[in-house]
Design an enzyme around this catalytic site. Structure first.
Site, PDB file in Angstrom:
ATOM      1  N   LYS A   1      11.239  76.311  -1.580  1.00  0.00           N
ATOM      2  CA  LYS A   1       9.825  75.719  -0.651  1.00  0.00           C
ATOM      3  C   LYS A   1      10.991  74.958  -0.414  1.00  0.00           C
ATOM      4  O   LYS A   1      10.184  73.278   0.523  1.00  0.00           O
ATOM      5  CB  LYS A   1       9.044  75.996  -1.582  1.00  0.00           C
TER       6      LYS A   1
ATOM      7  N   THR B   2       3.773  71.596  -0.153  1.00  0.00           N
ATOM      8  CA  THR B   2       4.687  70.994  -0.143  1.00  0.00           C
ATOM      9  C   THR B   2       4.704  70.399   1.190  1.00  0.00           C
ATOM     10  O   THR B   2       5.326  69.953   2.438  1.00  0.00           O
ATOM     11  CB  THR B   2       6.193  71.153  -0.670  1.00  0.00           C
TER      12      THR B   2
END
Length: 316
Positions: A181, A238
């Site tokens: 990620k 994020t």
């Protein structure tokens, strides 16, 4: 004290604040002294006081805790474990970093097990910003541990009223979710920094998630893990906030600006490692390749944009 956090960066300090009763170790004696005097981490988490129960030290030999939270950057973990192998042996080690080791091509728990095969190890990961945890804001994380009994014990030991831990036995999936990620977060930052728009970011996140699944499932992870906190949950966090170092790094790349080299950006190293891993396994991961090349200065932003948009049309 029964818990020690090794690494006094933002996340390590935040974990110590959340636990309230722990030893917080930092490598630099001057930093430890400054934190003891100010009762806060003025460089990483300014304005957030350390609880009275947090003891700050730079003397590792004096730490007696049985449960050790390793809040050390991924690319430094292997060296730290090797350097302190005898001291760490026999303790419960909980890795709190995200990434893939550039040389061994494995995640933090894999690095620990490679050096200390008999040590009981787990992983703490998921969608979280250090400041939120330190301020006591509600946060949910994944505690990945192959040993069910140890996982339950750690869940009880490390959970707090505002820090909720969910157990998961799929360590590889949790490791890869947290690592991959960060790569996609850099790409999302590039997209926004280059002025390509919110629609482009949403498309990139979706296709990036497909890349995450492609590699993780090939490596033996479970699809459910990637759809949980340590995968999709962390990806959403994020890719959409400038609190994320990886997203901010991508913004700087997209804008053609310099980035603070003192800030750890795990996604840049992870992109290089994963691009090599994908190539070795015959997997197509174009976003990861693009991030690795951009971070290395091997291609321009225009080259990356044209290469992604020129890919053959296909089914989703």
């Amino acid at each position: 004290m029964s818990i020690a956090v090794l690494g006094a960066g933002a996340f390590g300090t935040a974990l110590a604040c959340a636990l309230g009763d722990a030893v917080l170790w930092c490598r630099d004696p001057a930093q430890a002294q400054a934190m003891r005097a100010a009762r806060e981490n003025t460089t990483r988490l300014p304005g957030i006081p350390l609880p009275e129960g947090v003891q700050v030290t730079s003397d590792l030999s004096g730490v007696r805790a049985e449960t050790i939270l390793l809040a050390i950057p991924m690319q430094q973990t292997r060296g730290f474990v090797a350097e302190n192998r005898d001291w760490l042996a026999g303790r419960v080690l909980v890795a709190c970093s995200k990434g893939v080791d550039l040389d061994l091509m494995i995640g933090p728990v894999g690095v620990i097990r490679a050096a200390l095969p008999e040590t009981r190890a787990a992983l703490l990961t998921g969608p979280s910003f250090a400041e939120d945890i330190a301020r006591g804001l509600p946060t949910a994380l994944t505690l990945a541990c192959a040993d069910a009994g140890l996982g339950r014990a750690l869940q009880d030991q490390l959970s707090t009223p505002n820090l909720r831990l969910y157990r998961n036995a799929d360590v590889i999936g949790a490791e890869l979710g947290g690592a991959l990620k960060n790569v996609i977060a850099i790409a999302a930052g590039v997209t926004i920094g280059a002025g390509l728009g919110e629609s482009a970011r949403a498309a990139l996140m979706a296709r990036g998630y497909a890349e995450m699944q492609r590699l993780a499932l090939r490596m033996g992870a479970q699809a459910e893990t990637l759809a949980g906190l340590s995968g999709l949950g962390d990806l959403i966090l994020t890719c959409g906030s400038e609190k994320s170092r990886n997203f901010r790094y991508g913004l700087a790349l997209g804008r053609g600006e310099a980035f603070d080299t003192s800030t750890t950006v795990e996604g840049a190293a992870t992109a290089r490692a994963v691009a090599r891993l994908a190539q070795a396994r015959g997997l197509d991961m174009p976003i990861t390749r693009m991030v690795a090349a951009l971070a290395a200065g091997a291609i321009t932003l225009q080259d990356a944009r044209e290469a992604l948009l020129a890919r053959p049309l296909t089914e989703e």
